[in-house]
Design an enzyme around this catalytic site. Structure first.
Site, PDB file in Angstrom:
ATOM      1  N   CYS A  77       1.407  -1.187  -0.116  1.00 46.32           N
ATOM      2  CA  CYS A  77       0.126  -0.332   0.029  1.00 46.32           C
ATOM      3  C   CYS A  77       0.896   1.399   0.235  1.00 46.32           C
ATOM      4  CB  CYS A  77      -1.073  -0.031   1.417  1.00 46.32           C
ATOM      5  SG  CYS A  77      -1.787   1.353   1.714  1.00 46.32           S
ATOM      6  N   CYS A  80       0.024   3.513   3.195  1.00 41.07           N
ATOM      7  CA  CYS A  80       1.641   2.901   4.548  1.00 41.07           C
ATOM      8  C   CYS A  80       2.621   3.197   4.683  1.00 41.07           C
ATOM      9  CB  CYS A  80       1.452   1.117   4.374  1.00 41.07           C
ATOM     10  SG  CYS A  80      -0.960   1.188   5.055  1.00 41.07           S
ATOM     11  N   TRP A 316      20.350  -6.169  41.615  1.00 38.25           N
ATOM     12  CA  TRP A 316      20.148  -6.130  43.270  1.00 38.25           C
ATOM     13  C   TRP A 316      18.383  -6.649  44.010  1.00 38.25           C
ATOM     14  CZ3 TRP A 316      23.077  -6.373  47.348  1.00 38.25           C
ATOM     15  CH2 TRP A 316      24.103  -5.953  47.098  1.00 38.25           C
ATOM     16  N   ASN A 384      25.621   1.049  49.334  1.00 37.56           N
ATOM     17  CA  ASN A 384      25.352   2.600  49.680  1.00 37.56           C
ATOM     18  C   ASN A 384      26.283   3.189  49.876  1.00 37.56           C
ATOM     19  OD1 ASN A 384      22.870   1.684  47.917  1.00 37.56           O
ATOM     20  ND2 ASN A 384      21.651   1.685  49.467  1.00 37.56           N
ATOM     21  N   TRP A 406      18.542   1.871  53.621  1.00 35.90           N
ATOM     22  CA  TRP A 406      17.745   1.323  53.069  1.00 35.90           C
ATOM     23  C   TRP A 406      16.570   0.476  54.546  1.00 35.90           C
ATOM     24  CZ3 TRP A 406      14.497   2.411  49.237  1.00 35.90           C
ATOM     25  CH2 TRP A 406      13.490   1.940  49.052  1.00 35.90           C
TER      26      TRP A 406
END
Length: 516
Positions: A77, A80, A316, A384, A406
């Site tokens: 097409c 398209c 982690w 950390n 944490w």
């Protein structure tokens, strides 16, 4: 044979070898296609994902995106072909590893000119080309569309004939203000994971991405050696039993079952080097997390800067999720498997050395899963704390997701008994370890896996109660390397039945009290 003829033959052979390498195909829908193009310096692949009747349901069912657009077109097409550049401009924003706004919408296309897609296009009553649909991905999977259907959640996009108009249509649906010129991470409002414990549920996709990425690194760097082989087998056994993703458990089992064929025990011998370098002898032919969804980006672990978080965050999450799923009798095995895996296969040298130093400092074997989960939590906080200092002095941290101890009080106030915290976030905190362990098991256990249960409910799949529970609480580990391949081969065929057997066997085991 003359020299000129020999030269011509040699040139032809070289050209054939080069062309054969360039002609290697990559399966549609694979995450590898998202990375292979940049690695090989080839032309940029399309951003929109090509679907067909064989992968349509699985890709749309498993995508983490909240919305989906499906373009039905025909390759012959002209309209398209002319529309494709417009569609690609929008797809660039949402698809692929460099997506500007990942996880919002999956942009796909289906070629109705291919006979394989005839029934699929009929299900959606495609009446013209191109025809665009918008809706929840799960509604496309095993679904369809009828013109007179009033309550359908799938809608025809009636005003998307240019990139600008299509993006405007999307913005109206979402209440957003995305622009075609948006760069990566511009106009983003990333949700913080500090105050909302529910955000970890988005990491169900990141644990798959991290697992895939870890094994891709192992294969690319040819890290499977005679001295690392056993540690990889142990880690695979841990994944088979306790990975939070059912797809990754099944994929790990397939790799483990075929491990001797894929990576022979005598790979160190000179006459075996050629066989090992052959693609047919590499685990890369097995998809570690099953049929891959075309993503290559991060959800929960996405940073606010291009080079922050991502894989390290995802790894982690994988490790913590494993730590809260094991049985007491598996704690020492899990500790050894994780430590050896990081030591042998994590290629960030400073991080690898620091982690293994903390592994080596443990002198008493673990007897309970609680002990191992809390050790891994302390280890993560020590990492950390070290990175806090480096990032503060060098300015390399993520401003929206700075390293912290944490969990913070916002996530678990009962975990903190008292603290003497300094300005950089480090300091001495007196922890309520019972509350910390309770938080870890909830956060990396049920909350992390909650999207799996929600997806099953939303899709209305006919899954037994036991199978649904298997998505949240994984099976028991295979902890004996000898004969593991046979056990897991059977597991891939009758996973539930053998899971019960393994669990009963594991519970009867006495904790190992030797360091080995």
């Amino acid at each position: 044979m003359s020299m000129s003829k020999a030269s011509v033959i040699l040139i032809v052979i070289v050209l054939l070898l080069i062309s054969s390498k360039e002609a290697v195909s990559i399966q549609p829908g694979s995450r590898s296609i998202l990375r292979a193009v940049s690695r090989e310096n080839k032309a940029q692949a399309d951003y929109a994902v090509d679907l067909n009747s064989t992968n349509f349901d699985v890709v749309l069912r498993n995508t983490p995106a909240a919305h989906a657009i499906v373009e039905f077109f025909a390759h012959w097409c002209p309209a398209c072909r002319n529309y494709k550049p417009h569609y690609e401009k929008v797809a660039r924003l949402f698809n692929g590893p460099d997506a500007v706004h990942p996880g919002i919408a999956l942009i796909t296309r289906v070629d109705c000119a291919l006979k394989i897609n005839n029934k699929l296009c009929d299900k959606f009553s495609v009446s013209h080309y191109p025809m665009l649909f918008w809706g929840p991905p799960s509604k496309f999977a095993s679904g369809g569309w009828e013109p007179k259907e009033e309550k359908s959640e799938i809608h025809v996009i009636d005003d998307g004939r240019t990139a600008e108009r299509l993006l405007n249509w999307i913005n109206k649906q979402l209440g957003s203000s995305y622009g075609l010129d948006d760069g990566k991470f511009e106009n983003e409002h990333l949700p913080s994971n500090i105050s909302d414990p529910g955000q970890i549920a988005r990491a169900v996709y990141d644990v798959e991405e991290a697992t895939f990425f870890a094994f891709e690194i192992i294969l690319e760097h040819k890290m499977i050696k005679p001295h690392t082989r056993a540690s990889l087998i142990r880690f695979l056994q841990l994944l088979v039993a306790h990975h939070p993703s059912r797809r990754c458990r099944k994929g790990s089992a397939e790799v483990l079952v075929n491990f001797d064929d894929l990576s022979p025990p005598d790979i160190g011998l000179p006459d075996k080097q050629e066989a090992v370098s052959d693609d047919k002898g590499m685990p890369g032919n097995f998809q570690i997390c099953g049929k891959e969804v075309p993503r290559g980006y991060w959800m929960f672990c996405r940073g606010s800067k291009n080079d922050t978080r991502g894989f390290s965050c995802g790894l982690w999450v994988v490790l913590h999720s494993l730590s809260v799923r094991i049985e007491d009798g598996e704690s020492q095995f899990a500790f050894t498997a994780v430590c050896d895996f990081i030591n042998n296969f994590f290629i960030c040298e400073e991080c690898r050395q620091h982690f293994y130093q903390m592994c080596s400092s443990v002198t008493t074997p673990f007897n309970t899963s609680r002990e191992f989960a809390l050790w891994l939590w302390r280890t993560h906080n020590k990492v950390n704390e070290r990175l806090m200092k480096d990032e503060a002095s060098l300015g390399t941290g993520d401003p929206k997701f700075p390293k912290i101890i944490w969990p913070p009080k916002e996530l678990c106030s009962s975990c903190h008994l008292s603290s003497n915290q300094r300005e950089n976030g480090a300091g001495q905190i007196v922890w309520n370890l019972n509350e910390v362990y309770k938080f870890l098991t909830g956060y990396y256990g049920k909350t992390l896996a909650s999207l799996y249960k929600e997806k099953d409910r939303r899709l209305g799949e006919e899954v037994s109660a036991g199978a649904i529970a298997d998505l949240v609480t994984s099976t028991s580990a295979v902890v004996v390397p000898v004969g593991a391949a046979l056990a897991i081969a059977l597991a891939s065929c009758a996973f539930g039945a053998l899971a019960c057997f393994w669990r009963s066997q594991q519970k009867n085991r006495k904790p190992r009290r030797s360091w080995n």
